[in-house]
Design an enzyme around this catalytic site. Sequence first.
Site, PDB file in Angstrom:
ATOM      1  N   HIS A   1       0.923  -1.191  -0.084  1.00 32.07           N
ATOM      2  CA  HIS A   1       0.061   0.023   0.099  1.00 32.07           C
ATOM      3  C   HIS A   1       0.952   1.266  -0.019  1.00 32.07           C
ATOM      4  O   HIS A   1       0.288   2.445  -0.383  1.00 32.07           O
ATOM      5  CB  HIS A   1      -0.854   0.215   1.224  1.00 32.07           C
ATOM      6  CG  HIS A   1      -2.170   0.780   1.207  1.00 32.07           C
ATOM      7  ND1 HIS A   1      -2.167   2.056   0.137  1.00 32.07           N
ATOM      8  CD2 HIS A   1      -3.364   0.337   1.530  1.00 32.07           C
ATOM      9  CE1 HIS A   1      -3.466   2.388   0.452  1.00 32.07           C
ATOM     10  NE2 HIS A   1      -4.370   1.566   0.877  1.00 32.07           N
TER      11      HIS A   1
ATOM     12  N   TYR B   1     -14.204   4.933   9.386  1.00 29.34           N
ATOM     13  CA  TYR B   1     -13.164   5.526   8.540  1.00 29.34           C
ATOM     14  C   TYR B   1     -13.571   4.997   7.179  1.00 29.34           C
ATOM     15  O   TYR B   1     -13.582   3.851   6.526  1.00 29.34           O
ATOM     16  CB  TYR B   1     -11.882   4.840   8.731  1.00 29.34           C
ATOM     17  CG  TYR B   1     -10.444   5.134   8.176  1.00 29.34           C
ATOM     18  CD1 TYR B   1      -9.510   6.057   8.997  1.00 29.34           C
ATOM     19  CD2 TYR B   1     -10.421   4.939   6.835  1.00 29.34           C
ATOM     20  CE1 TYR B   1      -8.505   6.487   8.344  1.00 29.34           C
ATOM     21  CE2 TYR B   1      -9.215   5.808   6.268  1.00 29.34           C
ATOM     22  CZ  TYR B   1      -8.162   6.326   6.848  1.00 29.34           C
ATOM     23  OH  TYR B   1      -6.991   6.736   6.287  1.00 29.34           O
TER      24      TYR B   1
END
Length: 836
Positions: free
Chosen positions: A470, A621
Amino acid sequence: MAEAHQAVGFRPSLTSGAGEVELSAPMLQEIYLSGLRSWKRHLSRFWNDFLTGVFPASPLSWLFLFSAIQLAWFLQLDPSLGLMEKIKELLPDWGGQHHRLRGVLAAALFASCLWGALIFTLHVALRLLLSYHGWLLQPHGTMSSRTKTWLALVRIFSGRHPMLFSYQRSLPRQPVPSVQDTVRKYLESVRPVLSDEDFDWTAALAREFLRLQASLLQWYLQLKSWWASNYVSDWWEEFVYLRSRNSLMVNSNYYMMDFLYVTPTPVQAARAGNAVHALLLYRHRLNRQEILPTLLMGMRPLCSAQYEKIFNTTRIPGVHKDHIRHLRDSRHVAVFHRGRFFRVGTHSQSGLLSPRALEQQFQRILDDPSPACPHEEHLAALTAAPRDMWAQVRRSLKTQAQEALEAVEGAAFFVSLDSEPAGLTREDPAASLDAYAHALLAGRGHDRWFDKSFSLIVFSNGKLGLSVEHSWADCPISGHMWEFTLATECFQLGYSADGHCKGHLDPSLPQPQRLHWDLPDKIHLSISLALRGAKTLSGNIDCHVFPFSHFGKSFIKRCHLSSDSFIQMALQLAYFRVSWVPDPHPLSGPRFTWAPKTRRIDPFNDFLVIAMDRGQFCLTYESTMTRLFLEGRTETVRSCTREACNFVRAMEDKEKTDPQRLALLRLAVDKHQALLKAAMSGQGVDRHLFALYIVSQFLHLQSPFLDQVHSEQWQLAASQIPVQQIHLFDVHSYPDYVSSGGGFGPADDHGYGVSYIFMGDDVITFHISSKKSSTRTDSHRLGQHIEDALLDVAALFQEGQRLKRRGLGEEDSGNSRDSLPCHTRGSRAPTTATNF
């Protein structure tokens, strides 16, 4: 995506030399270095920057302007109004025979200056236009005259035929929000999940922060925003990702799936050959900037900086901090099969190998009977180990097996040829999808090189998948590449009738090179420890994937609601129903017991479990992009709002009517859309608070408020996987040929990770993860509640009531989700295609 876990767990280990608060030189030095890194990136892309720096003009436009000036001069006209004569006077006098040369040079200098001034004016005008975000605030489906004028001006100044990086120099910088607005929005976001006492305490900390520290920290951020390309992105990459010492597996990686219902060929080597060839075609287009920049509304460009590190990139472990190593080119891939590593060249003297030649090389690896060397089979488990441990072991490995290590880390990407099948099966569709997701996210802990930017996984039955690290970029970038890969390898390259790649074999190709690892004895124990930790982490992940086919994006649009906001409200309702709140007044002994995670809830036998699934909200989130700005990455949308909570409570209140619930739903959706648009336009909460916290750490300023902010736990992390290139797929003729999205690990040990993708107009696929070690989470139970919540929210609309009755009727008839989900019923059985 997986950034939510990293954002929760980051703890910056700053080693500045300042011992007193007043000594702020290290902070200024960090700001200087941030700007220096930005300029180095620009210099490393000098030629691309030249081509894009003159956009929307082109080098040929200078020649046209020079020719026009020469023609005017020949006709005894002076377009420079005497400036060219002054330039000639400044040039050296080479004698009479060079008088004409001086005139040509003067014309060239004047043309260059005029050309540069025009380009600079265009850039300034376009940057000012792109700084306007009023179009984001327009109600859906409407457009004011001001926005129409803005679109027309953007079209005029944007030029024609842009390349991938054409707009980079015209993108505005991400603004630093007002610290007062950020704190106000933060307090508003936590109010639904805090008690009155806790909220009053947090508000007092916020007031103290604004009074004592906010202005100083904000000043440093403003200074950085003027000097560096982006005031937060480089710190986000460093402190959230590269300084994290946790395992990359599950914590930092995410996965992308193949087509859900079809497999173009069951031949493993053929699928690998076409996929690798398609990926390298994408890299070729990327290097030539032939990939079109992403445009919102067909006009507003997004930043393309993250595309640069897709290929030839590895995250190198360090003792305190990792770093990203990116090579300009790589002409091989690293392949793993049955515990052995191979180096496979991807190019010959005539260029990129054909898909059939690549298939031939992969088949040679599959047919190779040689066994793995001792400890070689589990070597890749080190990349799943804590980063400090892997960094220390890598030092020894680099001295003993430098050539093999370089072949893996210097590869274009990593390929894993798995020995097991994967994907949707007719016999057990629910369990097979869950196993497919788990194999992509974690594998067996030792069959992925998690440091690589991405690993292509090819299963024995021809199914594909992607495991992505990521730190180098966010999901839309790898998703864009993956969409191109699936469409190209299936629809353009295709397969022959017998399932092999098209073309002919090349017997002159050398055999794939087997990599040999000279592993010292002291590494053996580290490999064993890393393998044990990787298996523990892998075995603790509970993955669940289900396609929801009762309705999709088209129904939500007919309801005149945002698709993403609709799903987010359904997730809030589902989490409220599934969350566990202990009973403070038990009647006698334990009142509730959890159902086994491997079993679907029985609404008759498990009514106590159903009764327990009630009553709690949590911080949510949701990731959105900030690529409207130069080098922007992501921002957090705090989806659990007061309006969302009011809607959820109304859904659970039997005294509320459907019109009342629908009115609250629209209010919640409008609020979510406002937060989403604010985050996209650089007015979010979390990245600003994160940057303020980093500055406070550099300055050794203790802020109880910022400490409180960054100790929060996100028990629900949700993200949409965007479909960006729908033109590559004929969803009407081939509705099953759409990527089924991907997923990521949970952000919290007692939380969920949820991602979803709209597959065409009528299917939504959900990917859910949690940890088996938690007694408060269950991916399958949340999946059931998501399906129920979607139907309940849809039933607020007249058309949705029919959909809900149909869904309940299907369940009553025996087609439960665990036998054959609505997602795999009827004609949507797994099929195998050969050539399209």
